[in-house]
Write an enzyme that holds these catalytic residues in place. Structure first.
Site, PDB file in Angstrom:
ATOM      1  N   GLY A  43       0.878  -1.234  -0.149  1.00  0.00           N
ATOM      2  CA  GLY A  43       0.000  -0.130  -0.031  1.00  0.00           C
ATOM      3  C   GLY A  43       0.746   1.262  -0.032  1.00  0.00           C
ATOM      4  N   GLN A  48       3.181   9.756   1.380  1.00  0.00           N
ATOM      5  CA  GLN A  48       4.316   9.195   1.253  1.00  0.00           C
ATOM      6  C   GLN A  48       5.095   9.522  -0.086  1.00  0.00           C
ATOM      7  OE1 GLN A  48       2.357   5.265   2.089  1.00  0.00           O
ATOM      8  NE2 GLN A  48       4.219   5.023   3.114  1.00  0.00           N
ATOM      9  N   CYS A  88       5.907  -0.395   6.975  1.00  0.00           N
ATOM     10  CA  CYS A  88       5.375   1.008   6.235  1.00  0.00           C
ATOM     11  C   CYS A  88       6.547   1.342   5.446  1.00  0.00           C
ATOM     12  CB  CYS A  88       4.793   2.129   7.202  1.00  0.00           C
ATOM     13  SG  CYS A  88       4.480   3.500   6.485  1.00  0.00           S
ATOM     14  N   LEU A  89       6.445   1.780   3.972  1.00  0.00           N
ATOM     15  CA  LEU A  89       7.512   2.252   3.227  1.00  0.00           C
ATOM     16  C   LEU A  89       7.979   3.258   3.638  1.00  0.00           C
ATOM     17  CD1 LEU A  89       6.058   1.246  -0.272  1.00  0.00           C
ATOM     18  CD2 LEU A  89       7.530  -0.093   1.179  1.00  0.00           C
ATOM     19  N   HIS A 130      -4.257   1.261   7.429  1.00  0.00           N
ATOM     20  CA  HIS A 130      -3.248   1.735   7.404  1.00  0.00           C
ATOM     21  C   HIS A 130      -3.075   3.197   6.497  1.00  0.00           C
ATOM     22  CE1 HIS A 130       1.216   1.271   7.780  1.00  0.00           C
ATOM     23  NE2 HIS A 130       1.273   2.118   6.637  1.00  0.00           N
ATOM     24  N   GLU A 131      -3.617   2.863   5.479  1.00  0.00           N
ATOM     25  CA  GLU A 131      -3.639   3.954   4.359  1.00  0.00           C
ATOM     26  C   GLU A 131      -4.438   4.935   4.534  1.00  0.00           C
ATOM     27  OE1 GLU A 131      -1.016   3.595   2.684  1.00  0.00           O
ATOM     28  OE2 GLU A 131      -0.682   1.565   2.853  1.00  0.00           O
ATOM     29  N   HIS A 134      -2.760   7.253   6.782  1.00  0.00           N
ATOM     30  CA  HIS A 134      -1.820   8.090   6.257  1.00  0.00           C
ATOM     31  C   HIS A 134      -2.624   9.466   5.744  1.00  0.00           C
ATOM     32  CE1 HIS A 134       2.090   6.177   6.113  1.00  0.00           C
ATOM     33  NE2 HIS A 134       1.803   5.311   5.603  1.00  0.00           N
TER      34      HIS A 134
HETATM   35 ZN    ZN Z   1       2.778   3.547   5.694  1.00  0.00          ZN
END
Ligand code: ZN
Length: 175
Positions: A43, A48, A88-89, A130-131, A134
């Site tokens: 995701g 991000q 998380c990226l 999670h997204e 963000h």
């Molecule tokens: Zn993330």
């Protein structure tokens, strides 16, 4: 397109809603999927990648048919609970156990501007929460248990130091 890494303040700024569904939005989505796959994530959200819009992409299976584009998503219902490892990226190399709802339904718009709802369970439910987090400026580390956060303190410090180093102006090299 580059990943915005923790603790960049851009990650905590809630983005604006998407108002225009055009070719530029489609190109943005494609570029986000490309970066997500390249980075081995499931995701990725607008903030991000320095795109301050309420936009996220998800694919928990990496099968093309499962690509999910969420424009202006909002969680409409959650049920159950489940603790699982999450990453998380924007936090390279960091994993922590986070409690999330087991089932989650999100209302969103597609690239065609049409509204739809998606319900996920397990990993998909986790990715949806999670997204959307963000897009509300909430990072997964704030959802760790106190014990888990304590265990990851050193790793978080390392990410903070790396990020600060990167912000310093490049040294001017005289030829
Ligand atoms: Zn993330």
């Amino acid at each position: 397109m580059e990943l915005v890494l923790y603790p960049d303040p851009a990650l905590k700024r809630p983005p604006d809603r998407v108002e225009v569904f055009d070719e530029a939005l489609r190109a943005q989505v494609q570029a986000m999927f490309d970066l997500m796959y390249k980075s081995k994530g499931v995701g990725l959200a607008g903030p991000q990648v320095d795109y301050p819009r309420r936009l996220a992409v998800i694919n928990t299976s990496w099968e093309p048919k499962d690509e999910l584009v969420l424009v202006n998503p909002e969680i409409v219902s959650m049920s159950g609970q489940e603790v699982d490892e999450e990453g998380c990226l924007s936090f390279p190399g960091l994993m922590g156990k986070v409690e999330r709802a087991k089932v989650c339904t999100v209302h969103a718009f597609g690239l065609d501007g049409k509204p739809f709802e998606v319900t996920g369970e397990g990993l998909l439910a986790r990715a949806l929460q999670h997204e959307v987090d963000h897009l509300d400026g909430i990072l997964f580390v704030t959802r760790l248990s106190p014990a888990e956060r304590q265990a990851l303190k050193k790793d978080l410090r390392e990410l903070e130091t790396k990020w600060k180093e990167k912000q310093k102006p490049k040294r001017y090299i005289r030829k």
